[in-house]
Design an enzyme around this catalytic site. Structure first.
Site, PDB file in Angstrom:
ATOM      1  N   GLN A  19       0.801  -1.217   0.000  1.00  0.00           N
ATOM      2  CA  GLN A  19       0.000   0.000   0.000  1.00  0.00           C
ATOM      3  C   GLN A  19       0.834   1.267   0.000  1.00  0.00           C
ATOM      4  O   GLN A  19       0.305   2.351  -0.274  1.00  0.00           O
ATOM      5  CB  GLN A  19      -0.941  -0.008   1.206  1.00  0.00           C
ATOM      6  CG  GLN A  19      -1.982  -1.114   1.144  1.00  0.00           C
ATOM      7  CD  GLN A  19      -2.830  -1.178   2.383  1.00  0.00           C
ATOM      8  OE1 GLN A  19      -2.559  -1.961   3.277  1.00  0.00           O
ATOM      9  NE2 GLN A  19      -3.863  -0.357   2.448  1.00  0.00           N
ATOM     10  N   HIS A 121       1.506  -9.107   4.492  1.00  0.00           N
ATOM     11  CA  HIS A 121       0.313  -8.266   4.498  1.00  0.00           C
ATOM     12  C   HIS A 121      -0.351  -8.369   3.118  1.00  0.00           C
ATOM     13  O   HIS A 121      -0.424  -7.398   2.374  1.00  0.00           O
ATOM     14  CB  HIS A 121       0.673  -6.817   4.844  1.00  0.00           C
ATOM     15  CG  HIS A 121      -0.499  -5.976   5.238  1.00  0.00           C
ATOM     16  ND1 HIS A 121      -0.507  -5.188   6.372  1.00  0.00           N
ATOM     17  CD2 HIS A 121      -1.706  -5.779   4.658  1.00  0.00           C
ATOM     18  CE1 HIS A 121      -1.661  -4.542   6.456  1.00  0.00           C
ATOM     19  NE2 HIS A 121      -2.409  -4.885   5.411  1.00  0.00           N
ATOM     20  N   ASN A 166      -0.642 -10.280   8.744  1.00  0.00           N
ATOM     21  CA  ASN A 166      -1.677  -9.294   9.012  1.00  0.00           C
ATOM     22  C   ASN A 166      -2.997  -9.796   8.436  1.00  0.00           C
ATOM     23  O   ASN A 166      -3.117 -10.051   7.238  1.00  0.00           O
ATOM     24  CB  ASN A 166      -1.339  -7.945   8.369  1.00  0.00           C
ATOM     25  CG  ASN A 166      -2.436  -6.915   8.602  1.00  0.00           C
ATOM     26  OD1 ASN A 166      -2.473  -6.266   9.645  1.00  0.00           O
ATOM     27  ND2 ASN A 166      -3.343  -6.773   7.642  1.00  0.00           N
ATOM     28  N   GLU A 167      -3.982  -9.958   9.314  1.00  0.00           N
ATOM     29  CA  GLU A 167      -5.344 -10.312   8.909  1.00  0.00           C
ATOM     30  C   GLU A 167      -5.372 -11.471   7.905  1.00  0.00           C
ATOM     31  O   GLU A 167      -5.870 -11.331   6.780  1.00  0.00           O
ATOM     32  CB  GLU A 167      -6.058  -9.093   8.323  1.00  0.00           C
ATOM     33  CG  GLU A 167      -6.146  -7.927   9.280  1.00  0.00           C
ATOM     34  CD  GLU A 167      -6.755  -6.680   8.657  1.00  0.00           C
ATOM     35  OE1 GLU A 167      -6.855  -6.628   7.413  1.00  0.00           O
ATOM     36  OE2 GLU A 167      -7.136  -5.771   9.403  1.00  0.00           O
ATOM     37  N   TYR A 294     -11.482  -1.182  13.168  1.00  0.00           N
ATOM     38  CA  TYR A 294     -11.854   0.129  12.618  1.00  0.00           C
ATOM     39  C   TYR A 294     -13.288   0.500  12.968  1.00  0.00           C
ATOM     40  O   TYR A 294     -13.567   1.612  13.388  1.00  0.00           O
ATOM     41  CB  TYR A 294     -11.680   0.133  11.104  1.00  0.00           C
ATOM     42  CG  TYR A 294     -10.237   0.112  10.674  1.00  0.00           C
ATOM     43  CD1 TYR A 294      -9.524   1.295  10.540  1.00  0.00           C
ATOM     44  CD2 TYR A 294      -9.585  -1.081  10.437  1.00  0.00           C
ATOM     45  CE1 TYR A 294      -8.196   1.290  10.163  1.00  0.00           C
ATOM     46  CE2 TYR A 294      -8.252  -1.106  10.059  1.00  0.00           C
ATOM     47  CZ  TYR A 294      -7.560   0.083   9.929  1.00  0.00           C
ATOM     48  OH  TYR A 294      -6.242   0.070   9.570  1.00  0.00           O
ATOM     49  N   GLU A 377      -3.750  -1.740  14.335  1.00  0.00           N
ATOM     50  CA  GLU A 377      -4.327  -0.840  13.336  1.00  0.00           C
ATOM     51  C   GLU A 377      -5.606  -0.251  13.899  1.00  0.00           C
ATOM     52  O   GLU A 377      -6.471  -0.967  14.393  1.00  0.00           O
ATOM     53  CB  GLU A 377      -4.690  -1.560  12.026  1.00  0.00           C
ATOM     54  CG  GLU A 377      -3.541  -1.884  11.120  1.00  0.00           C
ATOM     55  CD  GLU A 377      -4.018  -2.480   9.785  1.00  0.00           C
ATOM     56  OE1 GLU A 377      -5.154  -2.180   9.353  1.00  0.00           O
ATOM     57  OE2 GLU A 377      -3.254  -3.255   9.186  1.00  0.00           O
ATOM     58  N   TRP A 450      -3.407   3.697  12.028  1.00  0.00           N
ATOM     59  CA  TRP A 450      -3.316   3.492  10.586  1.00  0.00           C
ATOM     60  C   TRP A 450      -3.846   4.772   9.955  1.00  0.00           C
ATOM     61  O   TRP A 450      -5.008   5.093  10.098  1.00  0.00           O
ATOM     62  CB  TRP A 450      -4.169   2.286  10.158  1.00  0.00           C
ATOM     63  CG  TRP A 450      -4.074   2.018   8.694  1.00  0.00           C
ATOM     64  CD1 TRP A 450      -4.791   2.628   7.692  1.00  0.00           C
ATOM     65  CD2 TRP A 450      -3.200   1.089   8.044  1.00  0.00           C
ATOM     66  NE1 TRP A 450      -4.427   2.147   6.470  1.00  0.00           N
ATOM     67  CE2 TRP A 450      -3.455   1.193   6.656  1.00  0.00           C
ATOM     68  CE3 TRP A 450      -2.241   0.196   8.487  1.00  0.00           C
ATOM     69  CZ2 TRP A 450      -2.772   0.423   5.713  1.00  0.00           C
ATOM     70  CZ3 TRP A 450      -1.584  -0.577   7.549  1.00  0.00           C
ATOM     71  CH2 TRP A 450      -1.841  -0.463   6.184  1.00  0.00           C
ATOM     72  N   TRP A 458      -6.029  -0.372  -1.499  1.00  0.00           N
ATOM     73  CA  TRP A 458      -6.343  -1.504  -2.352  1.00  0.00           C
ATOM     74  C   TRP A 458      -7.136  -1.049  -3.578  1.00  0.00           C
ATOM     75  O   TRP A 458      -6.693  -0.166  -4.296  1.00  0.00           O
ATOM     76  CB  TRP A 458      -7.039  -2.607  -1.543  1.00  0.00           C
ATOM     77  CG  TRP A 458      -6.284  -2.961  -0.300  1.00  0.00           C
ATOM     78  CD1 TRP A 458      -6.598  -2.623   0.974  1.00  0.00           C
ATOM     79  CD2 TRP A 458      -5.030  -3.680  -0.224  1.00  0.00           C
ATOM     80  NE1 TRP A 458      -5.651  -3.100   1.854  1.00  0.00           N
ATOM     81  CE2 TRP A 458      -4.670  -3.748   1.143  1.00  0.00           C
ATOM     82  CE3 TRP A 458      -4.173  -4.268  -1.160  1.00  0.00           C
ATOM     83  CZ2 TRP A 458      -3.514  -4.394   1.593  1.00  0.00           C
ATOM     84  CZ3 TRP A 458      -3.029  -4.913  -0.714  1.00  0.00           C
ATOM     85  CH2 TRP A 458      -2.713  -4.958   0.641  1.00  0.00           C
ATOM     86  N   PHE A 466      -6.409   7.601   4.941  1.00  0.00           N
ATOM     87  CA  PHE A 466      -6.282   7.307   6.364  1.00  0.00           C
ATOM     88  C   PHE A 466      -5.099   8.014   7.018  1.00  0.00           C
ATOM     89  O   PHE A 466      -4.954   7.966   8.232  1.00  0.00           O
ATOM     90  CB  PHE A 466      -6.100   5.796   6.574  1.00  0.00           C
ATOM     91  CG  PHE A 466      -7.352   4.989   6.467  1.00  0.00           C
ATOM     92  CD1 PHE A 466      -8.029   4.573   7.603  1.00  0.00           C
ATOM     93  CD2 PHE A 466      -7.859   4.630   5.234  1.00  0.00           C
ATOM     94  CE1 PHE A 466      -9.189   3.810   7.514  1.00  0.00           C
ATOM     95  CE2 PHE A 466      -9.011   3.865   5.126  1.00  0.00           C
ATOM     96  CZ  PHE A 466      -9.683   3.459   6.264  1.00  0.00           C
TER      97      PHE A 466
END
Length: 784
Positions: A19, A121, A166-167, A294, A377, A450, A458, A466
């Site tokens: 990103q 990630h 990550n996730e 989030y 995050e 974040w 994405w 952000f």
């Protein structure tokens, strides 16, 4: 407040290689599945941003490191691009890629920042997909462990925190089950094997890092969606629990040693994917658990879901994708949270204050032996403002696709992006949640915003931002935002928000919601200026509410004429009308709709001045004492929440009668009135605002302001008038207090109860006699 957080608390920032870095093929880097999907056109980026360039940190590393130094945060979580380090299945190492991360780690340490490295990630190497079936193949786990060993040998003595992934739920479920993220494979149930393999890769990487004797703590990072019921309806409560099993427990259960959830267990057993000792590897003990959060998501059943999708906007479309990840086919649908503001015109996230606290509490209660938690995050996205859009924080339209990357932004765009008070307010809510968790004894070791700078979101490109630092998508120029200075202040005060040098200003709205002058009448105001969940605003001048028209002076009557009010709807019971009468000009029609009374003919509408009406003399012929009188006499048995429920549910036809008058007003202003201007007018206003899609937070705060708007003289007159018409009151002070109070939690509770019974405020109105045409008329009248 003084900070409840320990002196050792880590304030930090987060970002991710794909990103932010760019340089997609620079210095020997191999392509990722994202690079491939973007280059072959199967991945559409709606704003036209160049994913291969991203924020170009690969070429601007020192500049970004200096900005982090200036911010003053103690830690930075970054990710390492696997295809930048390992270029093929044979394990060839790209030394230039490792050199880059050497510079990054050393640069952070030189600036007093702790490096927190994440090995993966989402940017799966394309060669892994082609040679090993990606996360559908077991060999991929072995490849990941070898990659972890390579990085550990190079950076293992300098990294403070190691996160394997990550996730991992996203690349597994969205990449191989739902198929909307690269590699975009819709494998159906068979795709669940990817969940097992990616978790196995994590466990093998943990063992590789420990074998390499890295110096830092080792953990992983999970997205915890904090799925909540859409309403308090039992069907929604059950759907939320199912969604938690399908998503939040999907990774946590096996990582915490409880084995796969049933859905995964059945599939991997049928496919023979899970081998002996795999679950022990997956449950390798961790030092830290990174939690990404989030906003909450909301669940209902597929049968109930259509009622929550009222607008058909892009936000609602974005949510449909999540049903495929969080339990579609399992009796779950993810729907908009009623009364929650959308972050941007296209995204799936909404404002859910208090959600971070609730989510961490759920993790703590569900897994008491969890590792130490760091919030790895948390942030608030805002849409990039269109060219020449104003300088307000409400400018939420996305920039046209053709203008990204072709021309530098104009001054208006830049200024609107820098003035990010909406982000600051969201982060402030979440930091207060950290203090609440600390006061409960739930330890959180750190909080990473974040993101440190704007990055590629994405498929959304740069259309949602952000960062604490603005990035011009065309020139790549960096400019700190207001939130940058604010977060630096937070860090320097260890999260003590009341000690900040420049706290964020309270949000204000322009319109008659701020009040109108009616010459002696307290609590007189409209709803104009309030914001809907989709960032539209209500027009002023069509709807007013007030208390105490009997207090009105001659200039107040003149103001009514100037405002164009020709209809007043009196919501009081006859005993109130007799106690506190008023006179209006003959050309103003007064409609009596007693919301607390025991029955009014003709849909609840009558006229007449009500003079002489007293206890037991209710319009409509009833001789029973009105509910208002009984409530005030016996506060021990009837409290405000119950009183409000009786108004909203037992007298729903009368509430709807008021709204139908508004719908038939043809745009002529209408004023509604009750004794204190907060209970019956508050309920009618709340239903109207809910119908118009105004945020719950604003509905509640608008209602809660009522008590503060009442003057001392008015309160005294109300208290003195109670005994005369109601006889002896056991608790006169309590009765007056109940009549004059406006607790916000009471109104929020009523909205919650209404949705529990009906689903949405719109469904409440439809079920109680309002037509779709009348609802459309009100929305056209009020919404800009």
């Amino acid at each position: 407040m003084s900070s409840a957080l320990p002196a050792t608390f880590l304030w930090g920032t987060s970002n991710a290689a794909y990103q932010i870095e760019g340089g997609w093929d620079a210095d020997g880097k191999a392509p990722s599945v994202w690079d491939t999907a973007y280059r072959n056109g199967s991945l559409r980026v709606h704003d036209g941003a160049d994913l291969g360039r991203a924020a170009d940190e690969y070429h601007r590393l020192d500049e970004d490191l200096d900005l982090m130094r200036d911010l003053g945060a103690q830690a930075h979580r970054f990710s390492i691009s696997w295809p930048r380090v390992v270029t093929d299945a044979e394990g060839h190492i790209n030394e230039a890629g490792l050199d880059y991360y050497d510079r990054l780690v050393d640069g952070l340490l030189a600036r007093g920042i702790l490096p927190a490295a994440c090995l993966y990630h989402w940017d799966t190497p394309q060669w892994l997909e082609e040679r090993c079936e990606g996360w559908m193949g077991r060999e991929s786990a072995e490849q990941f462990a070898r990659y972890a060993e390579i990085v550990a040998q190079r950076l293992g003595d300098r990294v403070d925190q190691w996160y394997t992934m990550n996730e991992p739920s996203h690349p597994a479920m969205a990449g191989y089950v739902a198929g909307f993220l690269p590699p975009m494979r819709s494998e159906g149930a068979r795709g669940l094997d990817a969940v097992h393999n990616i978790l196995l890769a994590h466990g093998m990487a943990v063992r590789a890092l420990r074998s390499a004797k890295v110096s830092g703590r080792i953990g992983t990072i999970l997205s915890v969606a904090g799925v909540q019921p859409a309403t308090c309806n039992p069907a929604d409560v059950q759907a939320a629990e199912t969604a938690r099993r399908s998503f939040d427990r999907l990774m946590l259960d096996p990582l915490m040693g409880r084995g796969h959830v049933a859905l995964i267990r059945e599939q991997v057993q049928a496919d023979g994917t899970c081998r002996e000792d795999d679950m022990d590897v997956i449950a390798e003990p961790l030092d830290i658990l990174g939690v990404n959060w989030y906003s909450n998501m909301y669940a209902t059943t597929p049968e109930r879901a259509p009622m929550f999708f009222e607008s058909g906007n892009d936000n609602e479309k974005a949510l449909h994708a999540f049903s495929s990840m969080l339990g579609e086919g399992n009796g779950v649908a993810i729907v908009p949270g009623p009364g929650r503001r959308w972050w941007s015109p296209r995204g799936f996230r909404q404002e859910t204050p208090g959600g971070l606290r609730a989510t961490v509490e759920w993790v703590h209660e569900s897994y008491p032996d969890h590792p130490r938690i760091i919030i790895t995050e948390n942030g608030r996205g805002t849409a990039y403002p269109s060219a020449a859009e104003g300088l307000t924080e409400s400018t939420e339209s996305a920039i046209p696709a053709e203008s990204v990357g072709e021309a530098a932004e104009d001054a208006g765009q830049l200024q609107a992006s820098l003035n990010d008070a909406v982000r600051i307010r969201a982060l402030e809510h979440n930091i207060r949640d950290l203090h609440a968790l600390a006061s409960e004894g739930i330890a959180v070791d750190g909080y990473y915003v974040w993101s440190n700078i704007d990055n590629i979101q994405w498929m959304d490109g740069f259309s949602e931002r952000f960062g604490l630092v603005h990035v011009d998508a065309a020139t790549m120029e960096r400019t700190p935002k207001d939130s940058f200075a604010w977060y630096r202040d937070v860090v320097s005060h260890n999260g003590d928000l009341d000690a900040l040098d420049a706290p964020v200003a309270e949000e204000r709205f322009d319109g008659d919601v701020n009040g109108i002058e009616l010459g002696g009448v307290p609590n007189a105001r409209g709803i104009g200026g309030l914001r809907t969940v989709s960032d539209h605003y209500l027009r002023s001048g069509f709807f007013f509410r007030s208390a105490g028209l009997n207090f009105m002076k001659p200039e107040g009557a003149e103001e009514l004429r100037r405002l164009g009010v020709r209809t007043v709807i009196d919501l009081r019971d006859p005993w109130e009308i007799g106690t506190w009468p008023y006179q209006l000009d003959d050309d103003i029609e007064v409609l009596r709709i007693g919301l607390l009374g025991s029955g009014v003919a003709d849909g609840g509408v009558s006229d007449g001045d009500g003079e002489g009406a007293g206890e037991g003399n209710e319009t409509g012929g009833s001789t029973s004492k009105p509910l208002s009188a009984r409530a005030l006499r016996g506060l021990a048995s009837v409290q405000l929440p119950e009183l409000y429920r009786r108004i909203a549910f037992d007298h729903a036809d009368k509430v709807i009668a008021v709204l139908r008058v508004l719908a038939r007003s043809e745009g002529r202003p209408v004023l509604i009135h009750c004794t204190a201007g907060k209970d019956r007018t508050g309920i009618v206003s709340a239903v109207l605002l809910g119908l118009l899609g105004v945020e719950d937070a604003l509905i509640v705060s608008n209602y809660a302001q009522s008590a503060a708007n009442l003057t001392s003289a008015f309160k005294a007159a109300i208290s003195q008038g109670l005994p005369g018409k109601l006889g002896k009151i056991a608790n006169l002070q309590g009765a007056a207090a109940a009549l004059l109070a406006s607790p916000g939690e009471t109104m929020q509770g009523l909205l919650d109860d209404m949705r529990g019974r009906y689903g949405t405020v719109t469904q409440y109105c439809l079920a109680n006699g309002m037509s779709e045409e009348e609802i459309a008329t009100l929305r056209t009248l009020f919404i800009e």
